[in-house]
Write a protein that holds these residues in place. Structure first.
Motif, PDB file in Angstrom:
ATOM      1  N   ASP A  34       2.380   0.612  -7.181  1.00  0.00           N
ATOM      2  CA  ASP A  34       2.051  -0.464  -6.239  1.00  0.00           C
ATOM      3  C   ASP A  34       3.319  -0.988  -5.559  1.00  0.00           C
ATOM      4  O   ASP A  34       3.316  -1.303  -4.364  1.00  0.00           O
ATOM      5  CB  ASP A  34       1.338  -1.609  -6.954  1.00  0.00           C
ATOM      6  CG  ASP A  34      -0.076  -1.243  -7.373  1.00  0.00           C
ATOM      7  OD1 ASP A  34      -0.642  -0.318  -6.761  1.00  0.00           O
ATOM      8  OD2 ASP A  34      -0.605  -1.871  -8.302  1.00  0.00           O
ATOM      9  N   GLN A  81       4.398   1.502  -2.904  1.00  0.00           N
ATOM     10  CA  GLN A  81       3.529   1.415  -1.729  1.00  0.00           C
ATOM     11  C   GLN A  81       3.860   0.186  -0.887  1.00  0.00           C
ATOM     12  O   GLN A  81       3.883   0.252   0.338  1.00  0.00           O
ATOM     13  CB  GLN A  81       2.067   1.390  -2.169  1.00  0.00           C
ATOM     14  CG  GLN A  81       1.089   1.519  -1.014  1.00  0.00           C
ATOM     15  CD  GLN A  81      -0.307   1.855  -1.481  1.00  0.00           C
ATOM     16  OE1 GLN A  81      -0.643   1.721  -2.656  1.00  0.00           O
ATOM     17  NE2 GLN A  81      -1.148   2.303  -0.559  1.00  0.00           N
ATOM     18  N   ARG A  82       4.136  -0.913  -1.554  1.00  0.00           N
ATOM     19  CA  ARG A  82       4.490  -2.132  -0.812  1.00  0.00           C
ATOM     20  C   ARG A  82       5.830  -1.956  -0.084  1.00  0.00           C
ATOM     21  O   ARG A  82       6.008  -2.450   1.032  1.00  0.00           O
ATOM     22  CB  ARG A  82       4.556  -3.318  -1.776  1.00  0.00           C
ATOM     23  CG  ARG A  82       4.840  -4.650  -1.063  1.00  0.00           C
ATOM     24  CD  ARG A  82       4.733  -5.812  -2.026  1.00  0.00           C
ATOM     25  NE  ARG A  82       3.359  -6.111  -2.325  1.00  0.00           N
ATOM     26  CZ  ARG A  82       2.585  -6.922  -1.603  1.00  0.00           C
ATOM     27  NH1 ARG A  82       3.066  -7.496  -0.512  1.00  0.00           N
ATOM     28  NH2 ARG A  82       1.354  -7.152  -1.959  1.00  0.00           N
ATOM     29  N   THR A  85       5.061  -0.366   3.191  1.00  0.00           N
ATOM     30  CA  THR A  85       3.929  -0.908   3.948  1.00  0.00           C
ATOM     31  C   THR A  85       4.232  -0.985   5.438  1.00  0.00           C
ATOM     32  O   THR A  85       3.422  -0.584   6.284  1.00  0.00           O
ATOM     33  CB  THR A  85       3.558  -2.308   3.431  1.00  0.00           C
ATOM     34  OG1 THR A  85       3.187  -2.203   2.051  1.00  0.00           O
ATOM     35  CG2 THR A  85       2.405  -2.892   4.219  1.00  0.00           C
ATOM     36  N   HIS A  86       5.390  -1.510   5.784  1.00  0.00           N
ATOM     37  CA  HIS A  86       5.830  -1.597   7.182  1.00  0.00           C
ATOM     38  C   HIS A  86       7.161  -0.850   7.271  1.00  0.00           C
ATOM     39  O   HIS A  86       8.224  -1.422   6.991  1.00  0.00           O
ATOM     40  CB  HIS A  86       5.992  -3.051   7.617  1.00  0.00           C
ATOM     41  CG  HIS A  86       4.723  -3.849   7.504  1.00  0.00           C
ATOM     42  ND1 HIS A  86       3.658  -3.681   8.355  1.00  0.00           N
ATOM     43  CD2 HIS A  86       4.352  -4.818   6.619  1.00  0.00           C
ATOM     44  CE1 HIS A  86       2.684  -4.503   8.016  1.00  0.00           C
ATOM     45  NE2 HIS A  86       3.071  -5.203   6.977  1.00  0.00           N
ATOM     46  N   ASN A 107       9.171  -6.715   3.269  1.00  0.00           N
ATOM     47  CA  ASN A 107       8.032  -6.046   2.641  1.00  0.00           C
ATOM     48  C   ASN A 107       7.743  -6.571   1.243  1.00  0.00           C
ATOM     49  O   ASN A 107       6.596  -6.534   0.786  1.00  0.00           O
ATOM     50  CB  ASN A 107       8.281  -4.540   2.577  1.00  0.00           C
ATOM     51  CG  ASN A 107       8.024  -3.855   3.909  1.00  0.00           C
ATOM     52  OD1 ASN A 107       7.334  -4.393   4.773  1.00  0.00           O
ATOM     53  ND2 ASN A 107       8.599  -2.671   4.088  1.00  0.00           N
TER      54      ASN A 107
END
Length: 288
Positions: free
Chosen positions: A226, A229-230, A233-234, A242
């Protein structure tokens, strides 16, 4: 490997076809592009069958272009095909006709308990292979990664863009979340490209074969994926932005890496940042 009989009248010159297989019209919702180039099938089979005694699970065999190559090599083989008509065709061809080592399962691979299937079919680590539909490549890859402890390696024919992302390293255009997720579980190797004319119907993009050698030392503590992935994210934003929804900005500013974008850090650098930030759990302000 998903494969469909081609009309000989319309096939490109010098492109070998798979003879003697029943015609089947693909249902458009399945997004099928059937591999029909026998030389590509041979190269993929060679990449899969090493060592030869490993149990192979093929995803989306279609009309059996790759299945036939693997069966001929005598490997124990389980094929998972979601299309009932194609699965019936494979059963007619293999089951009960001296191909005792070929098992056909009609199911959606995303609905199957992959670790359980592997445990039931082999005492060792399985090999996963397949021509993956473009639109569900990422979900299938995640499913395979989640079962990596029981997998020796995987060999997939996928969209070349996705293959490049799997094999990408930091500071490259293709590097992203899929790249670090892959390297967390495996060592990727881009083997060769496959042109659109090797398929029927031909896709609009080039495909590629990628081999993933699964790690035996996978270390993915709860929350780490997780976190990764974060971080991505951008992609154009710095890690400070982020991750600010999870950790206090004053905590993040103490780490020099947070002034960089995720694309500038490799997996181990991101893991070090995670370990540092998680060393003081009360510093978290929210769970991702």
């Amino acid at each position: 490997m998903v494969a469909q009989a081609a009309d000989v009248r319309s096939r490109p010159a010098n492109l070998p076809t798979l003879e003697g297989m029943p015609l089947h019209k693909a249902r458009p919702p399945l997004g099928q592009h059937f591999l029909r180039d026998t030389s590509v099938c041979a190269r993929i089979a060679d990449a899969i069958v090493s060592p030869p005694e490993a149990h192979v699970i093929e995803i989306g065999p279609g009309r059996g272009a790759l299945t036939g190559r693997l069966a001929a090599k005598g490997v124990p083989l389980t094929v998972v095909e979601v299309d009932e008509a194609l699965a019936d065709g494979l059963r007619d061809r293999y089951e009960g006709h001296g191909q005792a080592r070929v098992e056909v399962i009609c199911a959606d691979i995303l609905d199957i308990d992959l670790p359980d299937l592997i445990a039931q079919r082999t005492e060792g680590r399985a090999v996963i292979a397949g021509n993956l539909p473009y639109y569900i490549t990422s979900p299938i890859l995640r499913k395979v990664f989640s079962a990596a402890a029981g997998i020796e390696r995987a060999v997939f024919l996928i969209q070349k863009e996705a293959a490049l992302r799997l094999a990408a390293r930091k500071d490259s255009r293709d590097y992203g979340f899929l790249s670090v997720l892959c390297r967390l579980h495996a060592e990727p190797e881009l083997l060769f490209s496959v042109p659109p004319e090797a398929f029927q119907p031909p896709p609009e993009v080039t495909s590629a074969v990628v081999r993933l050698r699964m790690r035996r030392d996978i270390h993915a503590p709860p929350g780490f994926i997780d976190f990764l992935q974060r971080c991505f994210t951008h992609p154009r934003k710095k890690l400070l932005n982020n991750l600010s929804g999870v950790y206090p900005r004053e905590t993040l500013r103490q780490q020099p890496e947070t002034d960089l974008r995720a694309q500038q850090l490799d997996l181990e650098e991101l893991r070090t940042l995670w370990d540092t930030l998680e060393a003081d759990p009360p510093s978290r302000i929210a769970r991702p």
